[in-house]
Design an enzyme around this catalytic site. Structure first.
Site, PDB file in Angstrom:
ATOM      1  N   THR A 127       0.863  -1.187   0.000  1.00 31.33           N
ATOM      2  CA  THR A 127       0.000   0.000   0.000  1.00 31.33           C
ATOM      3  C   THR A 127       0.897   1.233   0.000  1.00 31.33           C
ATOM      4  O   THR A 127       1.705   1.404   0.917  1.00 31.33           O
ATOM      5  CB  THR A 127      -0.887  -0.005   1.255  1.00 31.33           C
ATOM      6  OG1 THR A 127      -1.601  -1.238   1.257  1.00 31.33           O
ATOM      7  CG2 THR A 127      -1.859   1.152   1.279  1.00 31.33           C
ATOM      8  N   GLU A 153      -3.122  -5.065  -2.900  1.00 28.58           N
ATOM      9  CA  GLU A 153      -3.651  -6.251  -2.224  1.00 28.58           C
ATOM     10  C   GLU A 153      -4.704  -5.806  -1.208  1.00 28.58           C
ATOM     11  O   GLU A 153      -4.466  -4.884  -0.448  1.00 28.58           O
ATOM     12  CB  GLU A 153      -2.475  -6.942  -1.514  1.00 28.58           C
ATOM     13  CG  GLU A 153      -2.843  -8.163  -0.755  1.00 28.58           C
ATOM     14  CD  GLU A 153      -3.521  -9.184  -1.631  1.00 28.58           C
ATOM     15  OE1 GLU A 153      -2.882  -9.668  -2.565  1.00 28.58           O
ATOM     16  OE2 GLU A 153      -4.707  -9.473  -1.387  1.00 28.58           O
ATOM     17  N   LEU A 155      -6.221  -7.981   1.051  1.00 29.65           N
ATOM     18  CA  LEU A 155      -6.542  -9.069   1.987  1.00 29.65           C
ATOM     19  C   LEU A 155      -6.718  -8.591   3.425  1.00 29.65           C
ATOM     20  O   LEU A 155      -6.107  -7.632   3.867  1.00 29.65           O
ATOM     21  CB  LEU A 155      -5.479 -10.173   1.925  1.00 29.65           C
ATOM     22  CG  LEU A 155      -4.040  -9.923   2.387  1.00 29.65           C
ATOM     23  CD1 LEU A 155      -3.904  -9.990   3.893  1.00 29.65           C
ATOM     24  CD2 LEU A 155      -3.143 -10.966   1.752  1.00 29.65           C
ATOM     25  N   LYS A 213      -6.604   1.526  -3.295  1.00 28.23           N
ATOM     26  CA  LYS A 213      -6.263   0.862  -2.035  1.00 28.23           C
ATOM     27  C   LYS A 213      -6.365   1.804  -0.839  1.00 28.23           C
ATOM     28  O   LYS A 213      -7.014   1.481   0.157  1.00 28.23           O
ATOM     29  CB  LYS A 213      -4.850   0.269  -2.142  1.00 28.23           C
ATOM     30  CG  LYS A 213      -4.354  -0.411  -0.887  1.00 28.23           C
ATOM     31  CD  LYS A 213      -5.275  -1.543  -0.456  1.00 28.23           C
ATOM     32  CE  LYS A 213      -5.108  -1.911   0.989  1.00 28.23           C
ATOM     33  NZ  LYS A 213      -4.140  -2.913   1.255  1.00 28.23           N
ATOM     34  N   ASN A 217      -9.275   1.584   2.311  1.00 28.99           N
ATOM     35  CA  ASN A 217      -9.007   1.509   3.750  1.00 28.99           C
ATOM     36  C   ASN A 217      -9.549   2.736   4.487  1.00 28.99           C
ATOM     37  O   ASN A 217     -10.078   2.616   5.594  1.00 28.99           O
ATOM     38  CB  ASN A 217      -7.513   1.333   4.011  1.00 28.99           C
ATOM     39  CG  ASN A 217      -7.109  -0.128   3.894  1.00 28.99           C
ATOM     40  OD1 ASN A 217      -7.961  -0.998   3.709  1.00 28.99           O
ATOM     41  ND2 ASN A 217      -5.828  -0.408   3.990  1.00 28.99           N
ATOM     42  N   GLY A 262     -17.927  -0.131  18.719  1.00 22.18           N
ATOM     43  CA  GLY A 262     -17.146  -0.678  19.831  1.00 22.18           C
ATOM     44  C   GLY A 262     -15.912   0.159  20.062  1.00 22.18           C
ATOM     45  O   GLY A 262     -15.930   1.376  19.847  1.00 22.18           O
ATOM     46  N   GLY A 266      -8.047  -1.021  14.643  1.00 23.90           N
ATOM     47  CA  GLY A 266      -6.613  -1.007  14.881  1.00 23.90           C
ATOM     48  C   GLY A 266      -5.962  -1.837  13.797  1.00 23.90           C
ATOM     49  O   GLY A 266      -6.521  -1.985  12.715  1.00 23.90           O
ATOM     50  N   CYS A 269      -2.907  -1.851   9.218  1.00 28.63           N
ATOM     51  CA  CYS A 269      -3.285  -1.174   7.971  1.00 28.63           C
ATOM     52  C   CYS A 269      -4.161   0.055   8.176  1.00 28.63           C
ATOM     53  O   CYS A 269      -3.746   1.171   7.865  1.00 28.63           O
ATOM     54  CB  CYS A 269      -3.990  -2.155   7.048  1.00 28.63           C
ATOM     55  SG  CYS A 269      -2.888  -3.465   6.523  1.00 28.63           S
ATOM     56  N   ARG A 338      -0.396  -5.028  16.305  1.00 30.85           N
ATOM     57  CA  ARG A 338      -0.024  -3.674  15.866  1.00 30.85           C
ATOM     58  C   ARG A 338      -1.214  -2.728  16.068  1.00 30.85           C
ATOM     59  O   ARG A 338      -2.328  -3.030  15.664  1.00 30.85           O
ATOM     60  CB  ARG A 338       0.394  -3.693  14.391  1.00 30.85           C
ATOM     61  CG  ARG A 338       1.775  -4.284  14.192  1.00 30.85           C
ATOM     62  CD  ARG A 338       2.134  -4.352  12.744  1.00 30.85           C
ATOM     63  NE  ARG A 338       1.300  -5.320  12.039  1.00 30.85           N
ATOM     64  CZ  ARG A 338       1.250  -5.458  10.711  1.00 30.85           C
ATOM     65  NH1 ARG A 338       1.957  -4.672   9.939  1.00 30.85           N
ATOM     66  NH2 ARG A 338       0.480  -6.368  10.159  1.00 30.85           N
TER      67      ARG A 338
HETATM   68  C1  UDX Z   1      -7.858  -4.145   6.520  1.00 32.97           C
HETATM   69  C2  UDX Z   1      -8.755  -4.132   5.266  1.00 32.97           C
HETATM   70  O1  UDX Z   1     -10.023  -4.713   5.585  1.00 32.97           O
HETATM   71  C3  UDX Z   1      -8.100  -4.913   4.149  1.00 32.97           C
HETATM   72  O2  UDX Z   1      -8.887  -4.846   2.963  1.00 32.97           O
HETATM   73  C4  UDX Z   1      -6.734  -4.308   3.894  1.00 32.97           C
HETATM   74  O3  UDX Z   1      -6.063  -5.027   2.875  1.00 32.97           O
HETATM   75  C5  UDX Z   1      -5.897  -4.301   5.155  1.00 32.97           C
HETATM   76  O4  UDX Z   1      -6.596  -3.619   6.191  1.00 32.97           O
HETATM   77  P1  UDX Z   1      -7.338  -5.905   8.446  1.00 32.97           P
HETATM   78  O5  UDX Z   1      -6.352  -4.913   8.981  1.00 32.97           O
HETATM   79  O6  UDX Z   1      -6.965  -7.344   8.371  1.00 32.97           O
HETATM   80  O7  UDX Z   1      -7.762  -5.487   6.956  1.00 32.97           O
HETATM   81  O8  UDX Z   1      -8.620  -5.797   9.389  1.00 32.97           O
HETATM   82  P2  UDX Z   1     -10.181  -5.489   9.234  1.00 32.97           P
HETATM   83  O9  UDX Z   1     -10.936  -6.753   9.204  1.00 32.97           O
HETATM   84  O10 UDX Z   1     -10.430  -4.521   8.162  1.00 32.97           O
HETATM   85  O11 UDX Z   1     -10.454  -4.811  10.655  1.00 32.97           O
HETATM   86  C6  UDX Z   1      -9.766  -3.624  11.013  1.00 32.97           C
HETATM   87  C7  UDX Z   1     -10.154  -3.171  12.382  1.00 32.97           C
HETATM   88  O12 UDX Z   1     -11.471  -2.648  12.384  1.00 32.97           O
HETATM   89  C8  UDX Z   1     -10.121  -4.237  13.468  1.00 32.97           C
HETATM   90  O13 UDX Z   1      -9.510  -3.695  14.622  1.00 32.97           O
HETATM   91  C9  UDX Z   1     -11.584  -4.534  13.727  1.00 32.97           C
HETATM   92  O14 UDX Z   1     -11.818  -4.972  15.037  1.00 32.97           O
HETATM   93  C10 UDX Z   1     -12.207  -3.173  13.465  1.00 32.97           C
HETATM   94  N1  UDX Z   1     -13.623  -3.222  13.080  1.00 32.97           N
HETATM   95  C11 UDX Z   1     -13.993  -3.848  11.931  1.00 32.97           C
HETATM   96  C12 UDX Z   1     -14.575  -2.583  13.858  1.00 32.97           C
HETATM   97  O15 UDX Z   1     -14.257  -1.981  14.891  1.00 32.97           O
HETATM   98  N2  UDX Z   1     -15.884  -2.598  13.463  1.00 32.97           N
HETATM   99  C13 UDX Z   1     -16.276  -3.219  12.324  1.00 32.97           C
HETATM  100  O16 UDX Z   1     -17.481  -3.179  12.028  1.00 32.97           O
HETATM  101  C14 UDX Z   1     -15.319  -3.866  11.540  1.00 32.97           C
END
Ligand code: UDX
Length: 481
Positions: A127, A153, A155, A213, A217, A262, A266, A269, A338
């Site tokens: 990214t 990406e 993911l 990307k 995010n 909530g 965190g 990303c 992280r």
């Molecule tokens: C994220 C993006 O979803 C992904 O597409 C990108 O490539 C990388 O960053 P990720 O960091 O794995 O992925 O986590 P994600 O599932 O997006 O959750 C991020 C944070 O948001 C978590 O701390 C999660 O607890 C929080 N979250 C998620 C909420 O507080 N409420 C929600 O409704 C959804």
């Protein structure tokens, strides 16, 4: 043996990508400067917790199509090189630190020109701030036959394998989407099984691909902070944010995903990508347009503070009070800590003098690094022992399934903060817990049952009216009106 594909940087993204490419049938070599990581992967040990990855890794190694190295010379001759390096937040500001990426590109350029005139494709997956691809292309494309694409990406941790092998879409960034470009066919050949399975591939300019990307995010972070801002309003007015979110999500223009209120987002990303986007917008003179992202960040930050003030509301002075934090990972099904809201809140409670214990099914090592071994306890039962307040901050299945009655036997005092809105507050209140959640009014504990009267005695009229009495009185009033 000359590999067909190399993946440089085998952290979360790169390791999963390398193993997935081997799964698609390619000969793959993964490179990292960290010899321990390389040795672990080469021995079939995943250096992180990711469902489905261990099997993928083992299959790749057993097939002979997947191997790992620390030596750039081993990459020479590969047809396609993927860049999976991390772009963390800079130590001196909000922008992205591109030093790992730049160092890797320079090291790769030194081994590139060895394909007898055939084209070599370098594919960026990290990214990056808009403008990075064009800048790196200038360096790389000085080597004859080398071409750069950007293929961001998307993911998610916890779903990394699934998201790599069955992505929502593939985005290809090239310098000029208006002209036919050999690079598109080269990358299509690598992703052929995904394209044959019907995955949509979108070809666009470098800048658009980079922006897809970072804006994806930033949008996800905004959606979470939106519902968390509504959550603050709910706290001020007595509404229940889970009711609001459920009803909002049923509008399919809005959608229910990423509306879970909530303690906020965190991870490696969302927080840093949002800040890097803001920094990059400022550099391009459009800081004002994206200035609201600062507010998105601030709402997220406030949720963490709110957990601490809730703890104070429940316990009074925090100094010396035993608090158990359930969860350390930034989200369930990951051992990644992280920018974890759970660990951040735990650290703030510690700063306030509380006697904090943290537990997590997978992220104990990360929690220990941040808080020290004396604060970290393995196993939920041991961690709950003696707690005067329990704070649920990462919604692992095991915590969502806790039984309120059984849990109250383990703690010193039945007090709970549900920082992810995953427990049924009525069940917990009925089991005698004082339970508080973010974005929901406190759930009153049912009044203690009256002591049964000695036989023969009757309840005197005029004592506390029953629900039925109230309903009857209301109906009479209506009838009179
Ligand atoms: C994220 C993006 O979803 C992904 O597409 C990108 O490539 C990388 O960053 P990720 O960091 O794995 O992925 O986590 P994600 O599932 O997006 O959750 C991020 C944070 O948001 C978590 O701390 C999660 O607890 C929080 N979250 C998620 C909420 O507080 N409420 C929600 O409704 C959804």
């Amino acid at each position: 043996m000359t590999p067909k594909i190399s993946v440089i940087g085998i952290g979360y993204l790169g390791a999963v990508h390398a193993a997935s490419m081997a799964e698609l049938g390619h000969d793959v070599i993964g490179l990292d400067v960290d010899p321990e990581r390389v040795a672990a992967l080469q021995a079939g040990r995943a250096p992180f917790h990711e469902p489905g990855f261990d099997e993928l890794l083992r299959r790749g190694l057993a097939s002979g199509r997947l191997r790992f190295t620390t030596d750039y010379a081993d990459l020479a001759g590969a047809e396609v090189h993927f860049l999976g390096l991390g772009t963390p937040q800079r130590a001196d500001g909000m922008g992205a630190d591109l030093s790992h990426l730049r160092t890797a590109v320079a090291a790769l350029a030194a081994v590139l020109p060895a394909r007898d005139g055939a084209d070599t494709l370098v594919v960026g997956k990290s990214t990056v701030p808009v403008g990075t691809s064009r800048e790196l292309a200038e360096t790389l494309e000085q080597v004859a036959g080398v071409r750069l694409m950007w293929n961001p990406e998307f993911l998610r941790e916890g779903f990394a394998v699934q998201d790599t092998l069955t992505p929502d879409r593939l985005v290809y960034g090239i310098p000029d989407p208006g002209v036919r470009d050999q690079r598109v066919e080269m990358l299509d050949a690598i992703y052929a099984p995904l394209l044959e399975a019907g995955v949509t591939r979108l070809v666009m300019g470098y800048e658009a691909a980079e922006l897809v990307k970072v804006s994806a995010n930033a949008f996800l972070a905004t959606k979470i902070s939106f519902i968390n801002a509504v959550s603050e309003m709910c706290e001020a007015t007595g509404a229940d944010v889970t009711d609001v979110a459920r009803a909002l999500g049923m509008d399919d223009r809005i959608g229910s995903k990423f509306l879970r209120a909530g303690v906020g987002y965190g991870g490696g990303c969302l927080p840093k990508d949002l800040r890097a986007f803001l920094a990059s917008a400022e550099e391009h003179g459009v800081g004002e347009a994206l200035g609201f992202l600062r507010e998105v960040d601030a709402v997220n930050e406030r949720r963490r503070t709110r957990v601490v003030t809730l703890a104070e509301e429940m316990l009074g002075e925090l100094a010396g009070r035993r608090i158990t934090v359930l969860g350390a990972a930034f989200k369930p099904d990951s051992d990644d800590v992280r920018d974890s809201p759970a660990l951040d809140v735990a650290a703030r409670l510690l700063e306030a003098g509380a006697d904090v214990r943290v537990t997590d099914p997978e992220a104990l090592a990360g929690a220990t690094r941040r808080l020290g071994p004396e604060r970290v306890v393995a196993g939920t039962t041991a961690a709950l022992h003696g707690a005067e307040l329990v704070v649920l901050l990462t919604e692992w299945r095991e915590y969502r399934d806790l039984d309120p009655a059984a849990t109250s036997e383990l703690v010193e005092a039945p007090r709970m903060i549900d920082g992810r809105n995953v427990l049924d507050p009525r069940d917990w209140a009925e089991a005698g817990w004082e339970i508080r959640s973010l974005g929901r009014a406190p759930t009153p504990r049912p009044a203690p049952r009256p002591t049964p009267l000695p036989s023969g005695q009757r309840v005197l009229a005029g004592t506390t009216p029953s629900r039925q009495d109230i309903a009857l009185a209301a109906a009479r009033q209506l009838a009179r009106a």
